[in-house]
Design a protein around this motif. Sequence first.
Motif, PDB file in Angstrom:
ATOM      1  N   SER A 203      21.500  86.494  44.280  1.00  0.00           N
ATOM      2  CA  SER A 203      20.587  86.462  45.251  1.00  0.00           C
ATOM      3  C   SER A 203      20.516  85.305  46.146  1.00  0.00           C
ATOM      4  CB  SER A 203      19.214  87.196  44.893  1.00  0.00           C
ATOM      5  OG  SER A 203      19.442  88.245  44.161  1.00  0.00           O
ATOM      6  N   PRO A 204      20.420  85.318  47.460  1.00  0.00           N
ATOM      7  CA  PRO A 204      20.332  84.109  48.370  1.00  0.00           C
ATOM      8  C   PRO A 204      19.079  83.497  47.988  1.00  0.00           C
ATOM      9  CG  PRO A 204      19.970  86.233  49.381  1.00  0.00           C
ATOM     10  CD  PRO A 204      20.471  86.566  48.333  1.00  0.00           C
ATOM     11  N   VAL A 205      19.040  82.160  48.236  1.00  0.00           N
ATOM     12  CA  VAL A 205      17.860  81.484  48.264  1.00  0.00           C
ATOM     13  C   VAL A 205      17.151  81.448  49.836  1.00  0.00           C
ATOM     14  CG1 VAL A 205      16.979  79.059  47.871  1.00  0.00           C
ATOM     15  CG2 VAL A 205      18.883  79.992  46.288  1.00  0.00           C
ATOM     16  N   PHE A 206      15.779  81.600  49.639  1.00  0.00           N
ATOM     17  CA  PHE A 206      15.191  81.541  50.780  1.00  0.00           C
ATOM     18  C   PHE A 206      14.341  80.116  50.729  1.00  0.00           C
ATOM     19  CE2 PHE A 206      15.996  85.920  50.483  1.00  0.00           C
ATOM     20  CZ  PHE A 206      16.246  86.535  51.910  1.00  0.00           C
ATOM     21  N   ILE A 207      14.682  79.395  51.845  1.00  0.00           N
ATOM     22  CA  ILE A 207      13.946  77.910  51.696  1.00  0.00           C
ATOM     23  C   ILE A 207      12.477  78.039  52.681  1.00  0.00           C
ATOM     24  CG2 ILE A 207      14.253  75.450  52.552  1.00  0.00           C
ATOM     25  CD1 ILE A 207      17.496  76.314  52.841  1.00  0.00           C
ATOM     26  N   PRO A 208      11.529  77.779  51.800  1.00  0.00           N
ATOM     27  CA  PRO A 208      10.195  77.950  52.372  1.00  0.00           C
ATOM     28  C   PRO A 208       9.933  76.773  53.440  1.00  0.00           C
ATOM     29  CG  PRO A 208      10.082  77.110  50.192  1.00  0.00           C
ATOM     30  CD  PRO A 208      11.453  77.484  50.246  1.00  0.00           C
ATOM     31  N   ILE A 209       9.040  77.032  54.323  1.00  0.00           N
ATOM     32  CA  ILE A 209       8.177  76.014  55.107  1.00  0.00           C
ATOM     33  C   ILE A 209       6.932  76.001  54.614  1.00  0.00           C
ATOM     34  CG2 ILE A 209       8.078  75.038  57.515  1.00  0.00           C
ATOM     35  CD1 ILE A 209      10.481  76.754  58.279  1.00  0.00           C
ATOM     36  N   HIS A 210       6.559  75.429  53.782  1.00  0.00           N
ATOM     37  CA  HIS A 210       5.258  75.553  53.393  1.00  0.00           C
ATOM     38  C   HIS A 210       4.152  74.987  54.342  1.00  0.00           C
ATOM     39  CE1 HIS A 210       6.049  76.935  49.396  1.00  0.00           C
ATOM     40  NE2 HIS A 210       7.149  75.953  49.309  1.00  0.00           N
ATOM     41  N   GLU A 211       4.452  74.000  55.211  1.00  0.00           N
ATOM     42  CA  GLU A 211       3.706  73.430  56.172  1.00  0.00           C
ATOM     43  C   GLU A 211       3.677  74.357  57.480  1.00  0.00           C
ATOM     44  OE1 GLU A 211       5.733  71.607  54.111  1.00  0.00           O
ATOM     45  OE2 GLU A 211       3.914  70.929  52.730  1.00  0.00           O
ATOM     46  N   ALA A 212       4.101  75.429  57.598  1.00  0.00           N
ATOM     47  CA  ALA A 212       4.048  76.131  58.608  1.00  0.00           C
ATOM     48  C   ALA A 212       2.799  76.295  59.516  1.00  0.00           C
ATOM     49  CB  ALA A 212       4.569  77.801  58.371  1.00  0.00           C
ATOM     50  N   ASP A 213       1.747  76.258  58.563  1.00  0.00           N
ATOM     51  CA  ASP A 213       0.405  76.317  59.754  1.00  0.00           C
ATOM     52  C   ASP A 213       0.013  74.731  60.117  1.00  0.00           C
ATOM     53  OD1 ASP A 213      -0.162  78.817  58.530  1.00  0.00           O
ATOM     54  OD2 ASP A 213      -1.256  77.956  57.085  1.00  0.00           O
ATOM     55  N   ALA A 214       0.683  73.800  59.634  1.00  0.00           N
ATOM     56  CA  ALA A 214       0.571  72.373  60.077  1.00  0.00           C
ATOM     57  C   ALA A 214       1.455  72.399  61.347  1.00  0.00           C
ATOM     58  CB  ALA A 214       0.800  71.579  59.128  1.00  0.00           C
ATOM     59  N   ILE A 215       2.534  73.083  61.412  1.00  0.00           N
ATOM     60  CA  ILE A 215       3.627  72.936  62.481  1.00  0.00           C
ATOM     61  C   ILE A 215       3.000  73.729  63.885  1.00  0.00           C
ATOM     62  CG2 ILE A 215       5.706  73.457  63.175  1.00  0.00           C
ATOM     63  CD1 ILE A 215       7.050  73.125  60.309  1.00  0.00           C
ATOM     64  N   ALA A 216       2.097  74.867  63.395  1.00  0.00           N
ATOM     65  CA  ALA A 216       1.689  75.784  64.409  1.00  0.00           C
ATOM     66  C   ALA A 216       0.684  75.025  64.886  1.00  0.00           C
ATOM     67  CB  ALA A 216       1.401  77.025  63.801  1.00  0.00           C
ATOM     68  N   GLN A 217      -0.003  74.274  64.152  1.00  0.00           N
ATOM     69  CA  GLN A 217      -1.150  73.664  64.753  1.00  0.00           C
ATOM     70  C   GLN A 217      -0.695  72.439  65.756  1.00  0.00           C
ATOM     71  OE1 GLN A 217      -3.872  72.109  61.554  1.00  0.00           O
ATOM     72  NE2 GLN A 217      -5.549  71.597  63.246  1.00  0.00           N
ATOM     73  N   ARG A 218       0.221  71.727  65.342  1.00  0.00           N
ATOM     74  CA  ARG A 218       0.536  70.537  65.831  1.00  0.00           C
ATOM     75  C   ARG A 218       1.346  70.969  67.251  1.00  0.00           C
ATOM     76  NH1 ARG A 218       3.730  68.441  62.421  1.00  0.00           N
ATOM     77  NH2 ARG A 218       5.761  69.077  63.332  1.00  0.00           N
ATOM     78  N   THR A 219       2.357  72.210  66.975  1.00  0.00           N
ATOM     79  CA  THR A 219       2.922  72.798  68.077  1.00  0.00           C
ATOM     80  C   THR A 219       2.766  74.196  68.430  1.00  0.00           C
ATOM     81  OG1 THR A 219       4.898  71.266  67.261  1.00  0.00           O
ATOM     82  CG2 THR A 219       5.370  73.213  68.813  1.00  0.00           C
ATOM     83  N   PRO A 220       1.738  74.477  69.412  1.00  0.00           N
ATOM     84  CA  PRO A 220       1.281  75.731  69.822  1.00  0.00           C
ATOM     85  C   PRO A 220       2.389  76.714  70.212  1.00  0.00           C
ATOM     86  CG  PRO A 220      -0.006  73.832  70.670  1.00  0.00           C
ATOM     87  CD  PRO A 220       1.254  73.691  70.211  1.00  0.00           C
ATOM     88  N   ALA A 221       3.665  76.221  70.447  1.00  0.00           N
ATOM     89  CA  ALA A 221       4.642  77.035  70.764  1.00  0.00           C
ATOM     90  C   ALA A 221       5.045  78.050  69.825  1.00  0.00           C
ATOM     91  CB  ALA A 221       5.789  76.302  71.350  1.00  0.00           C
ATOM     92  N   TYR A 222       4.727  77.838  68.585  1.00  0.00           N
ATOM     93  CA  TYR A 222       4.763  78.458  67.293  1.00  0.00           C
ATOM     94  C   TYR A 222       3.941  79.122  66.650  1.00  0.00           C
ATOM     95  CZ  TYR A 222       9.439  75.921  68.077  1.00  0.00           C
ATOM     96  OH  TYR A 222      10.740  75.220  68.596  1.00  0.00           O
ATOM     97  N   ASP A 223       4.130  80.044  65.706  1.00  0.00           N
ATOM     98  CA  ASP A 223       3.121  80.736  65.123  1.00  0.00           C
ATOM     99  C   ASP A 223       3.508  80.627  63.378  1.00  0.00           C
ATOM    100  OD1 ASP A 223       1.301  81.404  66.889  1.00  0.00           O
ATOM    101  OD2 ASP A 223       1.759  83.639  66.823  1.00  0.00           O
TER     102      ASP A 223
END
Length: 443
Positions: A203-223
Motif C-alpha cells: 500500500s502507498p505511503v501517505f505523507i501527512p502535513i501535521h501542521e496544516a492548521d498552522a499553514i492555513a493560519q499563516r497563509t489564508p489562501a489555503y484551508d
Amino acid sequence: MTKAWLMAAGVFAAGLVVMAGIYAYTRPTEITIAVGPPSSEDAKLVQTAAQILRRDRAAIRLKVITTQDPAEAAQAFDNGKADVAVVRSDQVEKATGHAIAILHRNAAILVAPGGSAIASVSDLRGKTVGLVRHSPANERLLDTILQQYEVPGHEVTRAGLNLDDVQTAVRDGRVDAVLVVGSVTGTLVPATVASVAAAGLSSPVFIPIHEADAIAQRTPAYDSVQIVRGSFGGTPPKPSDSVPTIAAVYRIVAQARLADQLVTDLTRRLYEMRPDLASAVPQAARIEAPDTEKGARVSVHPGAAAYLDGDEETFLDRYGDWFYIIAMVMGGVASAFAALAGRWRSRGHEQALRLEQLLRIMREARMGQDRATLDDLEQQADEVFAQTLAVASQEQIDTSRLAAFSLALEQVRHAIAERRRVLGTGDPAVAPVAFAPVRAAGE
C-alpha cells in the motif's frame, strides 16, 4: 381640440413609460463569468448552469468565458473582463472579488510508493517529487509545505508528470514521491493514488502535513483538511488512517461593483439548481456556502450574504421607493391635467359671462331713458367686444360660442339703435355689426 390632443399626448407618454418599465424589468441581465480550463469539471458545471438559466427563462443569464486555466480566469476577473469567475484561492492577484459559493476544495496529496523510507515532509530533502499536471500554482503549494518544515525548496527536485506517466515514473525510480492536487471525490486524485499503489510493493505511503492548521493560519489562501481513512478504498484501506493536509479552495467570486440585488438573485439561482447541476456534474453536490460571520477569512459579497443569512429584500423593500416616486409623478401629472381642465372650464365660464353681459346690456338698452344711458351701454358692449377679440386672437374659441356671441352683439347694437329712435334723440341709427369668428394662428 387642444384639450383632446394634450390628453392623448399624456396618455401616449404614460404608455411609453409603462412599456419601457416593463421591458427594463423583464429583460434578462447578462453576467459574464470566467472559468477554465475548458475540459475541467468547473467549466462543465458553469456551462450547465448557463443552459439551465436559458431553459428556465431566468431573469439572469450567464455569458461564459473559457480560459486555459484558473490563473487566466483570475486574471480576466482582476482586469474587469468578467463580472464573476471561478478562481483558485491561491491565484487571485487582487482583492477585487467577494465570494458567492465554495465549489470544492482541492487537497494536496503527497504519496510515496509502498516500502518507501519517506514518512514525513522532512524526508523529501534531496528527493524528487513528481507533480501531476504540473503548474506554477502547484509549485507554490509545494514550496509552502516545504517552508513550514524548513526544507529549502532547491533541495527538492521537481518533475512534471501526466497521469499516464505516474506508474512508470514511480516504478523506474525517476520520482521518489508524487504530489497531486485535486478533489478527493474526483477522478484525478484516486487515479493517481491507484497508479502509485500499482507501482509499489505494498500500500502507498501517505505523507501527512501535521501542521496544516498552522499553514492555513499563516497563509489564508489555503484551508486545512483531513483525508479520511479509506477515502481511496482497498484492503487494507487507503489511507489506513486519516491524513491531515492543506487544500486550495475553488470559489465563485463576484466583483464588488455588482449590485447587491443582482448577486442575491444569482446566489439564489445557484443554490436552487444544485440538484439539476449534480445530475450532470456530480461535483456540484458539494457546493457549499462560505462563512458569512464578521471577521471570516474570506470576504462574502453582501448580496450573497443577504440570501445565505435570510435577509433578502422583499418586493416592497426593493421597489417601494419607486412606487413612492411614481405616485408622486402621477400625482403631479393629475394635478397638471386638473389645472388645465380648470383653466378650460374657467375660460368657458368667462365666455358665458360675456354673453350674459350682452343680454343684460340689451335688456337695459330697451328700457334706457336718456342718451347718456345708451352711450354708457354702448361703451360696455364695446368693452365686451374688445375682451372677446383679445381672447380670440390668442387661442381657439369654440365656433358655436363665437356664433352666439356674434348674434348677441348684433342684437345689442340693434336694441340701442331702436331705443335712440324711440326717444327721438335725432341720432342716426347705428347699423347692426356682425361679429365674425376669429381664428387662432395656424387654424
